[in-house]
Write a protein that holds these residues in place. Structure first.
Motif, mmCIF file in Angstrom:
data_model
loop_
_atom_site.group_PDB
_atom_site.id
_atom_site.type_symbol
_atom_site.label_atom_id
_atom_site.label_comp_id
_atom_site.label_asym_id
_atom_site.label_seq_id
_atom_site.Cartn_x
_atom_site.Cartn_y
_atom_site.Cartn_z
ATOM 1 N N LEU A 27 0.826 -1.207 0.000
ATOM 2 C CA LEU A 27 0.000 0.000 0.000
ATOM 3 C C LEU A 27 0.861 1.259 0.000
ATOM 4 O O LEU A 27 0.524 2.262 -0.633
ATOM 5 N N ARG A 34 -2.105 -0.110 -4.739
ATOM 6 C CA ARG A 34 -2.962 0.810 -3.967
ATOM 7 C C ARG A 34 -4.205 1.185 -4.762
ATOM 8 O O ARG A 34 -5.312 1.216 -4.226
ATOM 9 N N ALA A 35 -4.038 1.429 -6.070
ATOM 10 C CA ALA A 35 -5.185 1.773 -6.917
ATOM 11 C C ALA A 35 -6.162 0.606 -7.009
ATOM 12 O O ALA A 35 -7.384 0.795 -6.953
ATOM 13 N N GLU A 38 -8.015 0.354 -3.623
ATOM 14 C CA GLU A 38 -9.007 1.416 -3.458
ATOM 15 C C GLU A 38 -10.225 1.163 -4.323
ATOM 16 O O GLU A 38 -11.362 1.411 -3.903
ATOM 17 N N GLU A 41 -12.213 -1.671 -2.741
ATOM 18 C CA GLU A 41 -12.825 -1.199 -1.497
ATOM 19 C C GLU A 41 -14.090 -0.401 -1.792
ATOM 20 O O GLU A 41 -15.130 -0.573 -1.131
ATOM 21 N N GLN A 42 -14.019 0.477 -2.783
ATOM 22 C CA GLN A 42 -15.181 1.296 -3.124
ATOM 23 C C GLN A 42 -16.298 0.462 -3.727
ATOM 24 O O GLN A 42 -17.480 0.705 -3.467
ATOM 25 N N GLN A 65 -13.937 9.163 -10.233
ATOM 26 C CA GLN A 65 -12.765 9.358 -9.377
ATOM 27 C C GLN A 65 -11.543 8.683 -9.984
ATOM 28 O O GLN A 65 -10.448 9.244 -10.015
ATOM 29 N N GLN A 66 -11.719 7.460 -10.476
ATOM 30 C CA GLN A 66 -10.593 6.741 -11.046
ATOM 31 C C GLN A 66 -10.112 7.402 -12.341
ATOM 32 O O GLN A 66 -8.926 7.447 -12.617
ATOM 33 N N LYS A 69 -7.841 10.176 -11.743
ATOM 34 C CA LYS A 69 -6.514 9.754 -11.311
ATOM 35 C C LYS A 69 -5.691 9.201 -12.474
ATOM 36 O O LYS A 69 -4.603 8.682 -12.293
ATOM 37 N N THR A 71 -6.143 6.520 -14.370
ATOM 38 C CA THR A 71 -5.872 5.102 -14.231
ATOM 39 C C THR A 71 -5.757 4.450 -15.602
ATOM 40 O O THR A 71 -6.197 4.976 -16.609
#
Length: 238
Positions: A27, A34-35, A38, A41-42, A65-66, A69, A71
């Motif tokens: 993490l 980490r991505a 996350e 988790e969401q 959100q992703q 970032k 991604t």
């Protein structure tokens, strides 16, 4: 061990001491891991919704959100796949599938933003007030709660009660949070309009559903802070 398997063990609370060390190190050091964590988790938080439209909206937020970032294509595909899987699961559930108070709290609780002391990178010596809010912003809720308590005792400034209550709610001390928010009722400040929302969530977290529903209905009737979300929660509870 594959990263996916490690994440699955984390969510099942089955990590060994050695695996936990590896997990935490990844993490901290592996951006892709980490991505991925996350994202999953969401998605898991999204699954607690029992209505397809709620789930679609939550996953749209995750995708947004992703995307922000930057991604990779892999994660965008993963989001789409998660949407299909989640909607399939929800389609199997009955419309009256009960939802726990803890699930509602996890889905809708977010600590209120620090609007008192904006973040600063000044080299000047920080005041106790600034230090307390910096700890709040960096999620050091236990020490922030203690500092807010001291500051309120010294100054009787109302917003310290409110932010201490949020800290205690984040720490899982809903009874203490309820006590603090009720004490805040003696004041009328810029945070008064937000108080009932957090008080309602605290009651739900403490399984005092009737008091929570009463406050949520009051929020809806007055169209006050979070009234649309309060209406959604009431439908889930009824």
């Amino acid at each position: 061990m594959e990263h996916k398997e490690l994440i699955e063990l984390y969510f099942e609370d089955k990590l060994s001491t050695e695996q936990k060390t590896v997990f935490e190190n990844l993490l901290d050091t592996d951006e892709k891991f980490r991505a991925q964590f996350e994202l999953e988790e969401q998605v898991k938080k999204a699954i607690i919704s029992t209505k397809k439209e709620d789930l679609k909206e939550r996953l749209k937020q995750i995708e947004h959100q992703q995307a922000n970032k930057k991604t990779s294509k892999y994660y965008k595909i993963a989001i789409a796949a998660s949407l299909i899987i989640c909607l399939s699961i929800v389609g199997i559930w009955k419309q009256n599938q009960p939802i726990s108070n803890d699930a509602i709290f996890a889905a809708y609780f977010q600590p209120y933003d620090n609007i008192i002391v904006p973040n600063s990178r000044s080299n000047e010596v920080e005041s106790p007030k600034a230090i307390a809010f910096r700890n709040y912003d960096t999620q050091k809720y236990k020490i922030a709660s203690e500092q807010f308590a001291d500051l309120y005792k010294a100054t009787s400034t109302s917003y310290y009660l409110f932010y201490q209550a949020i800290c205690e709610l984040q720490l899982g001390n809903e009874d203490k949070s309820i006590e603090l928010l009720n004490s805040h009722k003696q004041y009328s400040d810029n945070l008064s309009q937000h108080r009932n929302w957090y008080l309602a969530l605290a009651y739900l977290k403490g399984n005092n559903v009737e008091k929570g529903k009463t406050l949520l209905q009051e929020i809806v009737n007055k169209k006050s802070y979070k009234h649309k979300t309060a209406e959604i929660i009431l439908k889930k509870l009824n």
